[in-house]
Scaffold this motif. Structure first.
Motif, PDB file in Angstrom:
ATOM      1  N   GLY A   1      56.601  -1.980 -38.324  1.00 30.48           N
ATOM      2  CA  GLY A   1      57.580  -3.113 -38.117  1.00 30.48           C
ATOM      3  C   GLY A   1      57.327  -4.474 -39.045  1.00 30.48           C
ATOM      4  O   GLY A   1      58.019  -5.381 -38.876  1.00 30.48           O
ATOM      5  N   ALA A   2      56.309  -4.279 -40.030  1.00 29.71           N
ATOM      6  CA  ALA A   2      56.167  -5.396 -40.913  1.00 29.71           C
ATOM      7  C   ALA A   2      57.431  -5.508 -41.755  1.00 29.71           C
ATOM      8  O   ALA A   2      57.915  -4.413 -42.468  1.00 29.71           O
ATOM      9  N   GLN A   3      57.637  -6.589 -42.293  1.00 33.97           N
ATOM     10  CA  GLN A   3      59.003  -6.938 -43.101  1.00 33.97           C
ATOM     11  C   GLN A   3      58.753  -7.466 -44.287  1.00 33.97           C
ATOM     12  O   GLN A   3      57.680  -8.744 -44.518  1.00 33.97           O
ATOM     13  N   THR A   4      59.230  -7.042 -45.295  1.00 39.10           N
ATOM     14  CA  THR A   4      59.153  -7.734 -46.619  1.00 39.10           C
ATOM     15  C   THR A   4      60.652  -8.131 -46.962  1.00 39.10           C
ATOM     16  O   THR A   4      61.523  -7.108 -46.967  1.00 39.10           O
ATOM     17  N   ILE A   5      60.749  -9.619 -47.505  1.00 42.60           N
ATOM     18  CA  ILE A   5      62.174  -9.876 -47.643  1.00 42.60           C
ATOM     19  C   ILE A   5      62.088 -10.607 -49.029  1.00 42.60           C
ATOM     20  O   ILE A   5      61.172 -11.470 -49.150  1.00 42.60           O
ATOM     21  N   SER A   6      63.397 -10.350 -49.554  1.00 45.42           N
ATOM     22  CA  SER A   6      63.483 -11.023 -51.001  1.00 45.42           C
ATOM     23  C   SER A   6      64.782 -11.141 -51.352  1.00 45.42           C
ATOM     24  O   SER A   6      65.705 -10.511 -50.712  1.00 45.42           O
ATOM     25  N   TYR A   7      65.062 -12.332 -52.105  1.00 39.68           N
ATOM     26  CA  TYR A   7      66.367 -12.462 -52.763  1.00 39.68           C
ATOM     27  C   TYR A   7      66.380 -11.985 -54.076  1.00 39.68           C
ATOM     28  O   TYR A   7      65.515 -12.299 -54.912  1.00 39.68           O
ATOM     29  N   GLU A   8      67.535 -10.845 -54.332  1.00 39.19           N
ATOM     30  CA  GLU A   8      67.289 -10.213 -55.733  1.00 39.19           C
ATOM     31  C   GLU A   8      68.552 -10.333 -56.332  1.00 39.19           C
ATOM     32  O   GLU A   8      69.391 -10.696 -55.776  1.00 39.19           O
ATOM     33  N   GLY A   9      68.627  -9.868 -57.478  1.00 43.61           N
ATOM     34  CA  GLY A   9      69.883  -9.454 -58.418  1.00 43.61           C
ATOM     35  C   GLY A   9      69.806  -8.236 -59.260  1.00 43.61           C
ATOM     36  O   GLY A   9      68.479  -7.990 -59.462  1.00 43.61           O
ATOM     37  N   ILE A  10      70.875  -7.627 -59.394  1.00 50.40           N
ATOM     38  CA  ILE A  10      70.838  -6.432 -59.976  1.00 50.40           C
ATOM     39  C   ILE A  10      72.014  -6.794 -61.232  1.00 50.40           C
ATOM     40  O   ILE A  10      73.199  -7.175 -60.885  1.00 50.40           O
ATOM     41  N   ARG A  11      71.628  -6.648 -62.535  1.00 51.61           N
ATOM     42  CA  ARG A  11      72.566  -6.778 -63.408  1.00 51.61           C
ATOM     43  C   ARG A  11      73.052  -5.333 -64.078  1.00 51.61           C
ATOM     44  O   ARG A  11      72.516  -4.712 -64.675  1.00 51.61           O
ATOM     45  N   CYS A  12      74.462  -4.921 -63.487  1.00 49.54           N
ATOM     46  CA  CYS A  12      74.779  -3.727 -63.852  1.00 49.54           C
ATOM     47  C   CYS A  12      75.141  -3.291 -65.483  1.00 49.54           C
ATOM     48  O   CYS A  12      74.803  -2.468 -65.671  1.00 49.54           O
ATOM     49  N   ALA A  13      75.359  -4.466 -66.107  1.00 45.32           N
ATOM     50  CA  ALA A  13      75.482  -4.087 -67.597  1.00 45.32           C
ATOM     51  C   ALA A  13      74.386  -3.431 -68.353  1.00 45.32           C
ATOM     52  O   ALA A  13      74.314  -2.953 -69.298  1.00 45.32           O
ATOM     53  N   THR A  14      73.073  -3.982 -68.019  1.00 43.20           N
ATOM     54  CA  THR A  14      71.692  -3.737 -68.416  1.00 43.20           C
ATOM     55  C   THR A  14      70.818  -2.947 -67.578  1.00 43.20           C
ATOM     56  O   THR A  14      69.744  -2.300 -68.424  1.00 43.20           O
ATOM     57  N   GLY A  15      71.179  -2.546 -66.548  1.00 44.56           N
ATOM     58  CA  GLY A  15      70.395  -1.939 -65.565  1.00 44.56           C
ATOM     59  C   GLY A  15      69.045  -2.329 -65.184  1.00 44.56           C
ATOM     60  O   GLY A  15      67.957  -1.862 -65.436  1.00 44.56           O
TER      61      GLY A  15
ATOM     62  N   LEU B   1      67.404  -8.424 -49.654  1.00 45.72           N
ATOM     63  CA  LEU B   1      66.852  -6.942 -49.399  1.00 45.72           C
ATOM     64  C   LEU B   1      65.852  -7.323 -48.405  1.00 45.72           C
ATOM     65  O   LEU B   1      64.840  -7.984 -48.256  1.00 45.72           O
ATOM     66  N   VAL B   2      65.777  -6.552 -47.027  1.00 49.48           N
ATOM     67  CA  VAL B   2      64.737  -6.640 -46.146  1.00 49.48           C
ATOM     68  C   VAL B   2      64.290  -5.271 -46.225  1.00 49.48           C
ATOM     69  O   VAL B   2      65.211  -4.130 -46.111  1.00 49.48           O
ATOM     70  N   ILE B   3      62.878  -5.121 -46.386  1.00 47.20           N
ATOM     71  CA  ILE B   3      62.065  -3.618 -46.111  1.00 47.20           C
ATOM     72  C   ILE B   3      61.546  -3.763 -44.839  1.00 47.20           C
ATOM     73  O   ILE B   3      60.619  -4.649 -44.698  1.00 47.20           O
ATOM     74  N   VAL B   4      61.550  -2.845 -44.052  1.00 42.81           N
ATOM     75  CA  VAL B   4      60.704  -2.724 -42.786  1.00 42.81           C
ATOM     76  C   VAL B   4      59.979  -1.569 -42.745  1.00 42.81           C
ATOM     77  O   VAL B   4      60.381  -0.476 -42.859  1.00 42.81           O
ATOM     78  N   SER B   5      58.615  -1.596 -42.637  1.00 41.88           N
ATOM     79  CA  SER B   5      57.557  -0.541 -42.548  1.00 41.88           C
ATOM     80  C   SER B   5      57.729   0.068 -41.216  1.00 41.88           C
ATOM     81  O   SER B   5      58.437  -0.557 -40.299  1.00 41.88           O
ATOM     82  N   PRO B   6      57.355   1.090 -40.963  1.00 38.99           N
ATOM     83  CA  PRO B   6      56.971   1.820 -39.791  1.00 38.99           C
ATOM     84  C   PRO B   6      56.184   1.149 -38.960  1.00 38.99           C
ATOM     85  O   PRO B   6      56.449   1.030 -37.485  1.00 38.99           O
TER      86      PRO B   6
END
Length: 191
Positions: free
Chosen positions: A107-121, A100-105
């Motif tokens: 131009g600052a970036q926050t980068i993370s490697y994440e997971g979502i487990r659908c079965a449990t939300g 996931l890359v989040i770019v602020s207005p």
């Protein structure tokens, strides 16, 4: 030998008899039902839910600009939200993993490697991106419930509109990329 002793020692004397000389119906019913009762009890154990085991997440290469796919979160946020399409993995453990890359207005970036487990939300952050384009293991990498809130709205959006639509896991990484490019999973756009 008297009649009582003879009856007790003769094998035929211990068998129940009906008036026709056959096994009584109730005994036959019990004999037929017993194996199915035993099978049912053992089959419940065989089909019992097995405990979930998470597979080891492998960190992907650092994201490249040309692989970033933007997705809409909310008109209330000025941030830009992007997923690295090359990092998407739909694993056998039911977890959708992505960068996931989040770019602020500004131009600052926050980068993370994440997971979502659908079965449990739930969601989990595995690693955070550094400015030297390397990964740093997340300090708090526990699974946490995805909540509808303004702070982490992007997780709720990825969960409900892109990756875990209507309680169904995304099929594979191609399906996930297609959902991101189309502005949501096809099941959410049909409703």
């Amino acid at each position: 030998m008297n009649a009582l002793t003879a009856a007790a020692t003769h094998p035929a004397a211990s068998r129940p008899k009906s008036s026709s000389g056959r096994i009584p119906g109730w005994l036959l019913a019990v004999a037929i039902a017993l194996p199915s009762v035993c099978w049912s009890a053992s089959s419940d154990r065989d089909f019992a839910e097995k405990p979930w085991i998470e597979i080891q997440a492998q960190l992907p290469p650092f994201p490249q600009t040309e692989n970033l796919i933007p997705f809409f979160v909310s008109a209330a946020s000025d941030n830009q939200f992007l997923i690295d399409g090359e990092s998407l993995v739909v694993a056998a453990d039911g977890v959708v993993r992505f960068t996931l890359v989040i770019v602020s207005p500004s131009g600052a970036q926050t980068i993370s490697y994440e997971g979502i487990r659908c079965a449990t939300g739930e969601r989990r952050i595995y690693a955070l991106g550094r400015s030297d384009k390397t990964w740093s293991k997340a300090r708090n990498d526990e699974w946490t419930r995805i909540k509808e809130s303004s702070l982490n709205r992007h997780h709720a959006e990825l969960y409900s509109q892109y990756f875990c639509t209507v309680g169904v896991n995304i099929r594979d990484a191609d399906d996930a990329r297609r959902a991101l490019r189309q502005g949501g999973h096809e099941l959410t756009r049909q409703h």
